[in-house]
Design a protein around this motif. Structure first.
Motif, PDB file in Angstrom:
ATOM      1  N   ALA A  11       3.080   6.111  -3.998  1.00 35.79           N
ATOM      2  CA  ALA A  11       3.815   6.310  -2.743  1.00 35.79           C
ATOM      3  C   ALA A  11       2.948   7.049  -1.724  1.00 35.79           C
ATOM      4  O   ALA A  11       2.919   6.699  -0.533  1.00 35.79           O
ATOM      5  CB  ALA A  11       5.108   7.075  -3.004  1.00 35.79           C
ATOM      6  N   GLU A  12       2.225   8.070  -2.196  1.00 35.90           N
ATOM      7  CA  GLU A  12       1.364   8.828  -1.285  1.00 35.90           C
ATOM      8  C   GLU A  12       0.218   7.957  -0.772  1.00 35.90           C
ATOM      9  O   GLU A  12      -0.173   8.048   0.402  1.00 35.90           O
ATOM     10  CB  GLU A  12       0.819  10.064  -1.991  1.00 35.90           C
ATOM     11  N   ALA A  13      -0.330   7.096  -1.643  1.00 33.21           N
ATOM     12  CA  ALA A  13      -1.397   6.182  -1.212  1.00 33.21           C
ATOM     13  C   ALA A  13      -0.884   5.214  -0.158  1.00 33.21           C
ATOM     14  O   ALA A  13      -1.576   4.911   0.831  1.00 33.21           O
ATOM     15  CB  ALA A  13      -1.951   5.418  -2.411  1.00 33.21           C
ATOM     16  N   LEU A  14       0.340   4.726  -0.326  1.00 32.92           N
ATOM     17  CA  LEU A  14       0.924   3.799   0.644  1.00 32.92           C
ATOM     18  C   LEU A  14       1.232   4.496   1.966  1.00 32.92           C
ATOM     19  O   LEU A  14       1.152   3.874   3.033  1.00 32.92           O
ATOM     20  CB  LEU A  14       2.186   3.163   0.067  1.00 32.92           C
ATOM     21  N   GLY A  30       1.696  -3.341   5.130  1.00 33.29           N
ATOM     22  CA  GLY A  30       0.840  -4.517   5.130  1.00 33.29           C
ATOM     23  C   GLY A  30      -0.425  -4.394   4.322  1.00 33.29           C
ATOM     24  O   GLY A  30      -1.268  -5.296   4.358  1.00 33.29           O
ATOM     25  N   THR A  31      -0.609  -3.315   3.596  1.00 34.24           N
ATOM     26  CA  THR A  31      -1.833  -3.140   2.824  1.00 34.24           C
ATOM     27  C   THR A  31      -1.839  -4.049   1.598  1.00 34.24           C
ATOM     28  O   THR A  31      -0.803  -4.554   1.164  1.00 34.24           O
ATOM     29  CB  THR A  31      -1.980  -1.668   2.388  1.00 34.24           C
ATOM     30  N   ASP A  32      -3.024  -4.264   1.050  1.00 35.08           N
ATOM     31  CA  ASP A  32      -3.167  -5.072  -0.168  1.00 35.08           C
ATOM     32  C   ASP A  32      -2.962  -4.192  -1.395  1.00 35.08           C
ATOM     33  O   ASP A  32      -3.334  -3.011  -1.403  1.00 35.08           O
ATOM     34  CB  ASP A  32      -4.566  -5.705  -0.226  1.00 35.08           C
ATOM     35  N   TRP A  33      -2.406  -4.813  -2.449  1.00 33.66           N
ATOM     36  CA  TRP A  33      -2.114  -4.048  -3.668  1.00 33.66           C
ATOM     37  C   TRP A  33      -3.372  -3.483  -4.311  1.00 33.66           C
ATOM     38  O   TRP A  33      -3.360  -2.367  -4.844  1.00 33.66           O
ATOM     39  CB  TRP A  33      -1.355  -4.915  -4.678  1.00 33.66           C
ATOM     40  N   HIS A  34      -4.479  -4.223  -4.240  1.00 27.30           N
ATOM     41  CA  HIS A  34      -5.675  -3.709  -4.925  1.00 27.30           C
ATOM     42  C   HIS A  34      -6.213  -2.457  -4.220  1.00 27.30           C
ATOM     43  O   HIS A  34      -6.769  -1.561  -4.858  1.00 27.30           O
ATOM     44  CB  HIS A  34      -6.761  -4.793  -5.032  1.00 27.30           C
ATOM     45  N   LEU A  35      -6.048  -2.353  -2.894  1.00 26.82           N
ATOM     46  CA  LEU A  35      -6.457  -1.146  -2.191  1.00 26.82           C
ATOM     47  C   LEU A  35      -5.543   0.020  -2.529  1.00 26.82           C
ATOM     48  O   LEU A  35      -6.002   1.147  -2.762  1.00 26.82           O
ATOM     49  CB  LEU A  35      -6.442  -1.393  -0.681  1.00 26.82           C
ATOM     50  N   ALA A  36      -4.241  -0.254  -2.555  1.00 36.54           N
ATOM     51  CA  ALA A  36      -3.281   0.796  -2.923  1.00 36.54           C
ATOM     52  C   ALA A  36      -3.546   1.277  -4.344  1.00 36.54           C
ATOM     53  O   ALA A  36      -3.443   2.476  -4.641  1.00 36.54           O
ATOM     54  CB  ALA A  36      -1.857   0.272  -2.786  1.00 36.54           C
ATOM     55  N   ALA A  37      -3.889   0.331  -5.221  1.00 38.22           N
ATOM     56  CA  ALA A  37      -4.163   0.689  -6.613  1.00 38.22           C
ATOM     57  C   ALA A  37      -5.385   1.597  -6.709  1.00 38.22           C
ATOM     58  O   ALA A  37      -5.361   2.640  -7.380  1.00 38.22           O
ATOM     59  CB  ALA A  37      -4.378  -0.579  -7.437  1.00 38.22           C
ATOM     60  N   GLU A  38      -6.456   1.209  -6.027  1.00 36.77           N
ATOM     61  CA  GLU A  38      -7.680   2.003  -6.110  1.00 36.77           C
ATOM     62  C   GLU A  38      -7.488   3.391  -5.503  1.00 36.77           C
ATOM     63  O   GLU A  38      -7.968   4.391  -6.038  1.00 36.77           O
ATOM     64  CB  GLU A  38      -8.825   1.269  -5.407  1.00 36.77           C
ATOM     65  N   LEU A  39      -6.783   3.457  -4.380  1.00 30.20           N
ATOM     66  CA  LEU A  39      -6.582   4.745  -3.729  1.00 30.20           C
ATOM     67  C   LEU A  39      -5.713   5.672  -4.572  1.00 30.20           C
ATOM     68  O   LEU A  39      -5.890   6.888  -4.561  1.00 30.20           O
ATOM     69  CB  LEU A  39      -5.946   4.546  -2.344  1.00 30.20           C
ATOM     70  N   SER A  40      -4.801   5.097  -5.354  1.00 32.54           N
ATOM     71  CA  SER A  40      -3.909   5.921  -6.186  1.00 32.54           C
ATOM     72  C   SER A  40      -4.426   6.095  -7.607  1.00 32.54           C
ATOM     73  O   SER A  40      -3.764   6.734  -8.435  1.00 32.54           O
ATOM     74  CB  SER A  40      -2.506   5.301  -6.212  1.00 32.54           C
ATOM     75  N   GLY A  41      -5.594   5.496  -7.896  1.00 30.47           N
ATOM     76  CA  GLY A  41      -6.182   5.654  -9.222  1.00 30.47           C
ATOM     77  C   GLY A  41      -5.495   4.825 -10.288  1.00 30.47           C
ATOM     78  O   GLY A  41      -5.506   5.201 -11.465  1.00 30.47           O
ATOM     79  N   LEU A  42      -4.907   3.702  -9.921  1.00 30.46           N
ATOM     80  CA  LEU A  42      -4.208   2.831 -10.856  1.00 30.46           C
ATOM     81  C   LEU A  42      -4.885   1.474 -10.900  1.00 30.46           C
ATOM     82  O   LEU A  42      -5.645   1.107 -10.006  1.00 30.46           O
ATOM     83  CB  LEU A  42      -2.743   2.645 -10.420  1.00 30.46           C
TER      84      LEU A  42
END
Length: 750
Positions: A93-96, A102-114
């Motif tokens: 949630a914090e990464a989003l 409109g962000t991509d899931w892979h960017l959200a994943a990397e930013l949140s460490g998932l």
């Protein structure tokens, strides 16, 4: 296995609304509850509880409140729910929050460490608790939800997140403005690529109508650690952009740039831009001094290629333009002009074209004729002046000079160019000033618009929003309009002695002071009116300049001398003005000076001069001045007993006075006709007064502009335009746009 709650149907929502808020709940209110909650039973329950607590009645005219409550409730609710979620869900949630909709899931994943699969699974959790809206792409269910979650994250963590987001997006090859948007919210790090990205983003936005965004990128870049060598060009770039936003900030940063730049060409550019800032801040002497130093630096750096000389021409042109604006700097400007006249430049390069255009300011000040001024500008414009003058200061000079040489169509074209560029760049200074200059074109044609004292634009208050010179020009035009409409009380309130005339150059002060003198005279205080004119004239004489086309003070003073019984003084000033008018050479000034001398002389010689003035002005665009001259001729003929001929001339004067919108002159002509025994035709309906912005809106609507196009042209919102169009319609007594277009085409607002 977790089972999601099914969305409630409309009937179920209606039952719950009635149960919570009363059985009299109305259909539109119920529909709003169903739509805003999308049938989510948990959100609906919280919404109904909040509405009940606030005592909101479930009636249709309160339906608009539902969305307002939903956002607040949703934000509070989901933040509470989020605290009970697993730590990876909260990290996502914090990464989003950092990345946005409109962000991509892979960017959200990397930013949140998932991993991406994990991120998608936790994303489903966020949808279930109302953080994210259903479906793709990723987006928050409400803007207030994102804001509420952001408040739970510390500022250091948010800044760190934006820094990492910028790095990820840059690695992905994302658009520079997207990377830069995150850098704006990140703390400085000293990485060189950051400054490059921010400067590239600034260049991409420059000229696209948002100068404050461009400056924001550069100000953020300036916070990054860097050497003085790197800092200089950045300060120069930022100062140039700030000229359109904040003159004080521009001056500060350009002064810093001048101190650290070592390349003479960069220093010359800094001096040029800093001179613009100082000019706008009314520090003419400092501007000229800085430009002179830069010219000398270029002379010493001249390598024989001609590059230094070409840049130097631009700086010297700027020195002329600034120097001729203030009486205190005119002597230095005249010395420079004399040297530049001796070069006999052909206009073969852009720099030479700039000098030719600037020399036209010398001509207007009395150093040459209108023919010479026109020749200078024509050569400069053929050489590409309009395209290469980024600041538009020389183009605006060309427009104002064409006003003085009676080439009104050419003047209007220059001002329209400035207005268009200002609208594209989002620079209100250019748009507002161009509107005032366009008003001056109308006045030169004799079209006196019915004006209110306010500018009428949301960006302008009584004492802020307009450049001081432009404000003086507007006040003079509005004052003249009020006088022509017989509203002397309003004109007197506007043209007060402490109206800040000292903040404008002599070219701008003159028309303002002449309008003030007219008010004094019209209210019976001829001595005060004459004093204003003679004091202004003394300033011109001390500096050996003339503002014959903008402020013909001699002819005005001559008529006041005559009214006070001082015929010798009147004759001297009127004769002097006619000589100067012939030196300048335009039909307008010769016609006005001939009229004045004709009135002062009287008798057969005076009548001959009045006939000559009519013949001259008939070949000029000055319609109102022609009407005034015909009136004076008609009165002279009446005194000699030529009743029939006088009636004909006065009737022609009346037609023109009515067409020009001068109630003052038409009233005088009607009285003169009545005294001859001629019954004048009925006076036309008096048009209501509009602000300058309202007049411009009416003009654009008449040209079939849409509200959005009007908004773009005048830097308004579409909602502003809708309100202005409605207000203009009410003032003109029309209720539909087609009728407004017809009235605009007929010039009904004059």
């Amino acid at each position: 296995m977790r089972v999601g709650l099914l969305a409630l149907g409309v009937d179920s929502v209606a039952w719950l609304v009635r149960a919570s808020l009363g059985q009299d709940a109305e259909p539109r209110f119920i529909a709003a509850c169903a739509e805003t909650t999308q049938g989510n039973p948990l959100l609906l329950r919280e919404l109904l509880r909040a509405l009940a607590d606030k005592g909101v009645r479930p009636v249709d005219d309160r339906a608009r409140l539902v969305e307002e409550f939903r956002g607040r409730i949703l934000a509070d609710t989901v933040v509470k729910r989020l605290t009970g979620q697993p730590e990876p869900t909260r990290r996502l949630a914090e990464a989003l929050v950092v990345l946005g909709d409109g962000t991509d899931w892979h960017l959200a994943a990397e930013l949140s460490g998932l991993g991406e699969a994990q991120a998608r699974e936790h994303g489903r959790r966020l949808r279930r608790i109302g953080v994210l809206a259903p479906g793709e792409p990723v987006r928050f269910d409400h803007p207030l939800v994102r804001a509420a979650i952001a408040e739970t994250v510390g500022p250091v963590e948010l800044a760190t997140g934006h820094a990492r987001a910028a790095e990820l997006l840059r690695r992905e090859g994302a658009a520079g403005d997207l990377v830069a948007a995150h850098l704006l919210l990140a703390e400085p790090s000293g990485e060189p690529w950051r400054v490059d990205v921010l400067r590239q983003a600034a260049r991409a936005t420059r000229g696209r109508g948002a100068p404050e965004v461009t400056a924001a990128y550069l100000r953020r870049a300036l916070r990054e650690p860097m050497s003085g060598k790197e800092r200089g060009p950045l300060l120069l770039e930022l100062g140039g952009d700030e000229l359109q936003l904040d003159v004080g900030a521009a001056r500060h940063h350009l002064t810093q740039a001048s101190a650290v730049l070592t390349d003479p060409y960069s220093r010359a550019q800094a001096a040029y831009l800093l001179a613009n800032a100082l000019f706008l801040g009314h520090e003419h002497a400092d501007a000229i001094e800085g430009l002179a130093r830069a010219v000398e630096d270029l002379r010493q750096a001249d390598d024989g290629t001609g590059a230094a000389r070409e840049v130097s021409w631009f700086l010297q042109a700027q020195m002329l333009l600034i120097g001729y604006d203030q009486l205190s700097t005119v002597p230095a400007a005249r010395q420079l002009a004399n040297r530049l006249w001796d070069h006999k430049l052909a206009g073969d390069t852009p720099g030479e074209c700039a000098v030719l255009a600037a020399l036209a300011a010398s001509a207007v000040a009395g150093d040459a004729s209108a023919e010479v001024a026109n020749s200078l500008l024509d050569r400069a414009l053929r050489g590409g002046l309009a395209a290469m003058d980024q600041s538009q200061m020389l183009v605006s000079l060309a427009g104002t000079v064409f006003l003085t040489t009676d080439r009104l169509d050419d003047a209007a074209a220059r001002f329209e160019q400035i207005a268009d560029i200002g609208a594209r760049w989002g620079v209100f200074l250019m748009v507002s000033t161009a509107m005032i200059w366009q008003l001056r074109v109308c006045a030169r044609r004799g079209q006196h618009l019915a004006l209110t004292a306010d500018f009428g634009h949301p960006a302008v208050t009584y004492d802020e929003g307009l450049e001081p010179r432009a404000r003086l020009a507007l006040m003079a035009q509005v004052g003249e309009s009020l006088i022509e409409r017989g509203d002397l009380a309003s004109a007197a309130r506007l043209l007060v002695p402490d109206a800040g005339t000292d903040r404008g150059g002599w070219v701008w002060q003159g028309p303002m002071l002449l309008a003030r003198s007219r008010v004094y005279a019209a209210r019976g205080n001829r001595a005060a009116a004459l004093t204003v004119l003679l004091e202004y004239g003394a300033q011109e004489k001390r500096t050996r300049v003339t503002n014959l086309t903008g402020a013909p003070w001699r002819s005005r003073a001559a008529l006041l001398h005559l009214a006070l019984g001082q015929r010798t003084d009147a004759l001297q000033l009127a004769t002097e003005e006619l000589e100067l008018a012939h030196h300048w050479g335009t039909k307008r000034v010769i016609g006005l000076a001939s009229r004045c001398l004709g009135v002062v002389m009287g008798g057969p010689e005076g009548e001959a001069l009045l006939r000559e003035a009519v013949a001259i002005l008939e070949r000029s665009p000055a319609r109102l001045e022609l009407a005034r001259t015909r009136y004076e001729l008609g009165v002279a003929l009446s005194r000699r007993g030529e009743t029939h001929q006088s009636g004909q001339v006065l009737t022609e004067a009346l037609d023109l006075a009515d067409a020009c919108g001068s109630l003052l002159l038409s009233g005088r002509v009607r009285r003169a006709l009545t005294e001859l025994g001629v019954r004048p035709r009925a006076a036309p309906t008096v048009a209501p007064s509009l602000s300058l912005t309202e007049h411009r809106v009416l003009e654009l609507v008449g040209a079939d502009y849409s509200d959005r196009q009007v908004a773009q042209a005048l830097l308004l919102t579409p909602q502003d335009v809708t309100g202005l169009v409605e207000r203009v319609g009410r003032k003109l007594g029309v209720t539909n746009r087609s009728e407004l277009v017809r009235l605009a085409g007929a010039g009904h607002a004059r």
